[in-house]
Scaffold this motif. Structure first.
Motif, PDB file in Angstrom:
ATOM      1  N   LEU A  78       0.848  -1.197   0.000  1.00  0.00           N
ATOM      2  CA  LEU A  78       0.000   0.000   0.000  1.00  0.00           C
ATOM      3  C   LEU A  78       0.880   1.241   0.000  1.00  0.00           C
ATOM      4  O   LEU A  78       1.785   1.371   0.836  1.00  0.00           O
ATOM      5  CB  LEU A  78      -0.898   0.039   1.233  1.00  0.00           C
ATOM      6  CG  LEU A  78      -1.819  -1.152   1.485  1.00  0.00           C
ATOM      7  CD1 LEU A  78      -2.641  -0.919   2.744  1.00  0.00           C
ATOM      8  CD2 LEU A  78      -2.728  -1.402   0.296  1.00  0.00           C
ATOM      9  N   VAL A  79       0.602   2.172  -0.913  1.00  0.00           N
ATOM     10  CA  VAL A  79       1.371   3.406  -1.012  1.00  0.00           C
ATOM     11  C   VAL A  79       0.399   4.584  -1.106  1.00  0.00           C
ATOM     12  O   VAL A  79      -0.513   4.578  -1.944  1.00  0.00           O
ATOM     13  CB  VAL A  79       2.287   3.413  -2.250  1.00  0.00           C
ATOM     14  CG1 VAL A  79       3.102   4.703  -2.309  1.00  0.00           C
ATOM     15  CG2 VAL A  79       3.212   2.207  -2.241  1.00  0.00           C
ATOM     16  N   ALA A  80       0.584   5.588  -0.258  1.00  0.00           N
ATOM     17  CA  ALA A  80      -0.203   6.816  -0.364  1.00  0.00           C
ATOM     18  C   ALA A  80       0.400   7.680  -1.458  1.00  0.00           C
ATOM     19  O   ALA A  80       1.585   8.024  -1.414  1.00  0.00           O
ATOM     20  CB  ALA A  80      -0.210   7.566   0.961  1.00  0.00           C
ATOM     21  N   LEU A  81      -0.425   8.022  -2.452  1.00  0.00           N
ATOM     22  CA  LEU A  81       0.037   8.761  -3.617  1.00  0.00           C
ATOM     23  C   LEU A  81      -0.714  10.077  -3.760  1.00  0.00           C
ATOM     24  O   LEU A  81      -1.922  10.146  -3.500  1.00  0.00           O
ATOM     25  CB  LEU A  81      -0.179   7.934  -4.885  1.00  0.00           C
ATOM     26  CG  LEU A  81       0.588   6.615  -4.998  1.00  0.00           C
ATOM     27  CD1 LEU A  81       0.149   5.859  -6.255  1.00  0.00           C
ATOM     28  CD2 LEU A  81       2.090   6.873  -5.029  1.00  0.00           C
TER      29      LEU A  81
ATOM     30  N   ALA B   8      -3.165   3.831  -2.438  1.00  0.00           N
ATOM     31  CA  ALA B   8      -3.161   3.031  -3.659  1.00  0.00           C
ATOM     32  C   ALA B   8      -2.739   1.592  -3.407  1.00  0.00           C
ATOM     33  O   ALA B   8      -1.891   1.305  -2.555  1.00  0.00           O
ATOM     34  CB  ALA B   8      -2.233   3.664  -4.689  1.00  0.00           C
ATOM     35  N   ALA B   9      -3.337   0.703  -4.202  1.00  0.00           N
ATOM     36  CA  ALA B   9      -2.955  -0.705  -4.244  1.00  0.00           C
ATOM     37  C   ALA B   9      -3.275  -1.240  -5.625  1.00  0.00           C
ATOM     38  O   ALA B   9      -4.082  -0.660  -6.371  1.00  0.00           O
ATOM     39  CB  ALA B   9      -3.700  -1.509  -3.182  1.00  0.00           C
ATOM     40  N   ASP B  10      -2.659  -2.355  -5.979  1.00  0.00           N
ATOM     41  CA  ASP B  10      -2.905  -3.025  -7.243  1.00  0.00           C
ATOM     42  C   ASP B  10      -4.375  -3.439  -7.318  1.00  0.00           C
ATOM     43  O   ASP B  10      -4.835  -4.282  -6.545  1.00  0.00           O
ATOM     44  CB  ASP B  10      -1.996  -4.254  -7.334  1.00  0.00           C
ATOM     45  CG  ASP B  10      -2.215  -5.082  -8.590  1.00  0.00           C
ATOM     46  OD1 ASP B  10      -3.074  -4.740  -9.424  1.00  0.00           O
ATOM     47  OD2 ASP B  10      -1.503  -6.095  -8.727  1.00  0.00           O
ATOM     48  N   ALA B  11      -5.136  -2.851  -8.246  1.00  0.00           N
ATOM     49  CA  ALA B  11      -6.580  -3.107  -8.329  1.00  0.00           C
ATOM     50  C   ALA B  11      -6.901  -4.497  -8.850  1.00  0.00           C
ATOM     51  O   ALA B  11      -8.063  -4.917  -8.800  1.00  0.00           O
ATOM     52  CB  ALA B  11      -7.240  -2.059  -9.213  1.00  0.00           C
TER      53      ALA B  11
ATOM     54  N   ALA C 107       3.976   1.258 -12.723  1.00  0.00           N
ATOM     55  CA  ALA C 107       3.395   0.046 -12.138  1.00  0.00           C
ATOM     56  C   ALA C 107       2.811  -0.857 -13.216  1.00  0.00           C
ATOM     57  O   ALA C 107       2.789  -2.083 -13.065  1.00  0.00           O
ATOM     58  CB  ALA C 107       2.320   0.420 -11.121  1.00  0.00           C
ATOM     59  N   GLY C 108       2.290  -0.246 -14.287  1.00  0.00           N
ATOM     60  CA  GLY C 108       1.774  -1.033 -15.390  1.00  0.00           C
ATOM     61  C   GLY C 108       0.487  -1.768 -15.096  1.00  0.00           C
ATOM     62  O   GLY C 108       0.199  -2.803 -15.705  1.00  0.00           O
ATOM     63  N   ARG C 109      -0.297  -1.241 -14.163  1.00  0.00           N
ATOM     64  CA  ARG C 109      -1.577  -1.860 -13.812  1.00  0.00           C
ATOM     65  C   ARG C 109      -2.501  -0.813 -13.200  1.00  0.00           C
ATOM     66  O   ARG C 109      -2.029   0.209 -12.701  1.00  0.00           O
ATOM     67  CB  ARG C 109      -1.365  -3.032 -12.847  1.00  0.00           C
ATOM     68  CG  ARG C 109      -0.713  -2.645 -11.539  1.00  0.00           C
ATOM     69  CD  ARG C 109      -0.109  -3.859 -10.857  1.00  0.00           C
ATOM     70  NE  ARG C 109       0.995  -4.407 -11.646  1.00  0.00           N
ATOM     71  CZ  ARG C 109       1.583  -5.575 -11.375  1.00  0.00           C
ATOM     72  NH1 ARG C 109       1.165  -6.313 -10.361  1.00  0.00           N
ATOM     73  NH2 ARG C 109       2.578  -6.014 -12.123  1.00  0.00           N
ATOM     74  N   PRO C 110      -3.809  -1.050 -13.231  1.00  0.00           N
ATOM     75  CA  PRO C 110      -4.732  -0.081 -12.605  1.00  0.00           C
ATOM     76  C   PRO C 110      -4.546  -0.076 -11.099  1.00  0.00           C
ATOM     77  O   PRO C 110      -4.225  -1.104 -10.488  1.00  0.00           O
ATOM     78  CB  PRO C 110      -6.116  -0.600 -12.999  1.00  0.00           C
ATOM     79  CG  PRO C 110      -5.915  -2.054 -13.302  1.00  0.00           C
ATOM     80  CD  PRO C 110      -4.527  -2.191 -13.836  1.00  0.00           C
ATOM     81  N   LEU C 111      -4.755   1.081 -10.499  1.00  0.00           N
ATOM     82  CA  LEU C 111      -4.576   1.237  -9.055  1.00  0.00           C
ATOM     83  C   LEU C 111      -5.883   1.677  -8.401  1.00  0.00           C
ATOM     84  O   LEU C 111      -6.464   2.691  -8.787  1.00  0.00           O
ATOM     85  CB  LEU C 111      -3.491   2.278  -8.763  1.00  0.00           C
ATOM     86  CG  LEU C 111      -2.087   1.962  -9.282  1.00  0.00           C
ATOM     87  CD1 LEU C 111      -1.140   3.112  -8.953  1.00  0.00           C
ATOM     88  CD2 LEU C 111      -1.551   0.646  -8.713  1.00  0.00           C
ATOM     89  N   ALA C 112      -6.333   0.903  -7.440  1.00  0.00           N
ATOM     90  CA  ALA C 112      -7.438   1.329  -6.585  1.00  0.00           C
ATOM     91  C   ALA C 112      -6.876   2.316  -5.578  1.00  0.00           C
ATOM     92  O   ALA C 112      -5.826   2.062  -4.986  1.00  0.00           O
ATOM     93  CB  ALA C 112      -8.052   0.133  -5.877  1.00  0.00           C
ATOM     94  N   ALA C 113      -7.552   3.454  -5.379  1.00  0.00           N
ATOM     95  CA  ALA C 113      -6.966   4.478  -4.498  1.00  0.00           C
ATOM     96  C   ALA C 113      -8.045   5.367  -3.901  1.00  0.00           C
ATOM     97  O   ALA C 113      -8.311   6.466  -4.409  1.00  0.00           O
ATOM     98  CB  ALA C 113      -5.937   5.312  -5.256  1.00  0.00           C
ATOM     99  N   PRO C 114      -8.689   4.931  -2.804  1.00  0.00           N
ATOM    100  CA  PRO C 114      -9.553   5.837  -2.054  1.00  0.00           C
ATOM    101  C   PRO C 114      -8.699   6.838  -1.286  1.00  0.00           C
ATOM    102  O   PRO C 114      -7.469   6.731  -1.272  1.00  0.00           O
ATOM    103  CB  PRO C 114     -10.282   4.890  -1.101  1.00  0.00           C
ATOM    104  CG  PRO C 114      -9.273   3.819  -0.836  1.00  0.00           C
ATOM    105  CD  PRO C 114      -8.547   3.628  -2.151  1.00  0.00           C
ATOM    106  N   SER C 115      -9.321   7.803  -0.646  1.00  0.00           N
ATOM    107  CA  SER C 115      -8.556   8.808   0.098  1.00  0.00           C
ATOM    108  C   SER C 115      -7.742   8.147   1.204  1.00  0.00           C
ATOM    109  O   SER C 115      -8.178   7.176   1.829  1.00  0.00           O
ATOM    110  CB  SER C 115      -9.493   9.873   0.682  1.00  0.00           C
ATOM    111  OG  SER C 115     -10.475   9.275   1.508  1.00  0.00           O
ATOM    112  N   ALA C 116      -6.547   8.682   1.439  1.00  0.00           N
ATOM    113  CA  ALA C 116      -5.569   8.058   2.341  1.00  0.00           C
ATOM    114  C   ALA C 116      -5.760   8.513   3.776  1.00  0.00           C
ATOM    115  O   ALA C 116      -4.926   9.220   4.353  1.00  0.00           O
ATOM    116  CB  ALA C 116      -4.150   8.359   1.858  1.00  0.00           C
TER     117      ALA C 116
END
Length: 318
Positions: A26-29, A38-41, A134-143
């Protein structure tokens, strides 16, 4: 648990963030709106990590971030109204809720069991760089912890999530300051699921009048629709007569302990909203204040998004 890595807004920082994400971390972007967790969706365990870190209810779907329209088209169908909106406002603070395509490859946890997915192409250069690396979609709700004040700076992320995440990419404060506008376009009309960083006045020349559907019944369709959300620890009130000891957040001519915008500028107020709420909450705790009170904000343009956040922050807590 170890504290998260603080990554610089450089090519090396972007590459390190992408590597962590590819490994399921998990990375806050930063985005132009707010910081996203963010995480790998496409990874069930990675997406489950978002829900666990935030304490987010599993029925609340996530926004999936992709680098461009072409990437979005591999995940969802685009009726003509959706394509017009994407071409007009992507990259930018707009999320579209669209029907999933067969073989989309996303974790079912992302959509919370819905046949639709919320997609956004962010404009922030650092987020774009990480998406492409990353080369993939990222799921990213507010951190930030679920239901609490949104994070618009790295300090907010660290205070709210701390060691529950692997890293934070530090690109300073976010430029817009409120989350994206969420629309569900269809041939029969476009529903507004959340007011946000793109105002109705900008959208409606393309869509015609929007159909407001921001607080659904039994089933959420998009993030930001829960009645109680964005809440400080202290009770929060909108407008009205200040009471002794309250922390006052002013706007325009109304002065206070803090101000959203001394000039009465809605864009400035949006940038300052969540930082002011974080600071006011800390002041309320330090002074043992009974409540936070926010001056009235016009219900026009970005003011609708500001008032939406504040009404939900003031709603009775679960």
């Amino acid at each position: 648990m170890s504290p998260p890595e603080i990554l610089p807004d450089t090519a090396d920082g972007h590459a390190r963030a992408a590597a962590i994400l590819r490994q399921g971390g998990l990375v806050a972007l930063p985005t132009e709106t707010v910081y996203g967790l963010a995480a790998d969706a496409t990874g069930d365990a990675a997406v489950a990590g978002i829900y666990a870190a935030k304490g987010r209810p599993g029925h609340n779907p996530l926004i999936v971030h992709v680098p461009d329209l072409a990437a979005a088209e591999t995940l969802a169908g685009f009726p003509d109204p959706a394509r017009a909106l994407a071409e007009a406002f992507w990259p930018g603070p707009l999320t579209l809720v669209l029907p999933l395509k067969p073989g989309h490859g996303l974790s079912p946890r992302v959509t919370a069991g819905l046949p639709t997915v919320a997609l956004r192409v962010p404009a922030h250069a650092a987020m774009q760089a990480v998406l492409r690396a990353a080369g993939r979609p990222l799921a990213a709700p507010s951190a930030n912890p679920s239901g609490k004040i949104t994070a618009t700076t790295p300090a907010h992320v660290l205070a709210g999530l701390g060691p529950r995440i692997a890293a934070v990419l530090d690109a300073g404060p976010c430029a817009v300051g409120v989350e994206s506008t969420i629309l569900a376009p269809a041939p029969s009309g476009t529903r507004l699921l959340r007011d946000g960083g793109l105002s109705r006045e900008v959208i409606e020349p393309i869509t015609g009048p929007l159909i407001a559907d921001t607080t659904p019944g039994a089933k959420l369709e998009a993030p930001g629709q829960m009645t109680s959300h964005y809440a400080p620890h202290a009770p929060l009130y909108l407008g009205g007569q200040p009471q002794p000891g309250e922390i006052i957040i002013g706007y325009g001519a109304v002065q206070g302990d803090l101000t959203l915008s001394p000039k009465g500028d809605l864009a400035e107020a949006a940038r300052n909203l969540f930082s002011c709420l974080h600071t006011a909450d800390a002041l309320a705790a330090a002074r043992n204040a009974p409540a936070i009170r926010v001056a009235e904000i016009p219900e026009t343009g970005l003011g609708r998004a500001l008032n939406d956040r504040l009404r939900r922050a003031a709603a009775p807590r679960d």
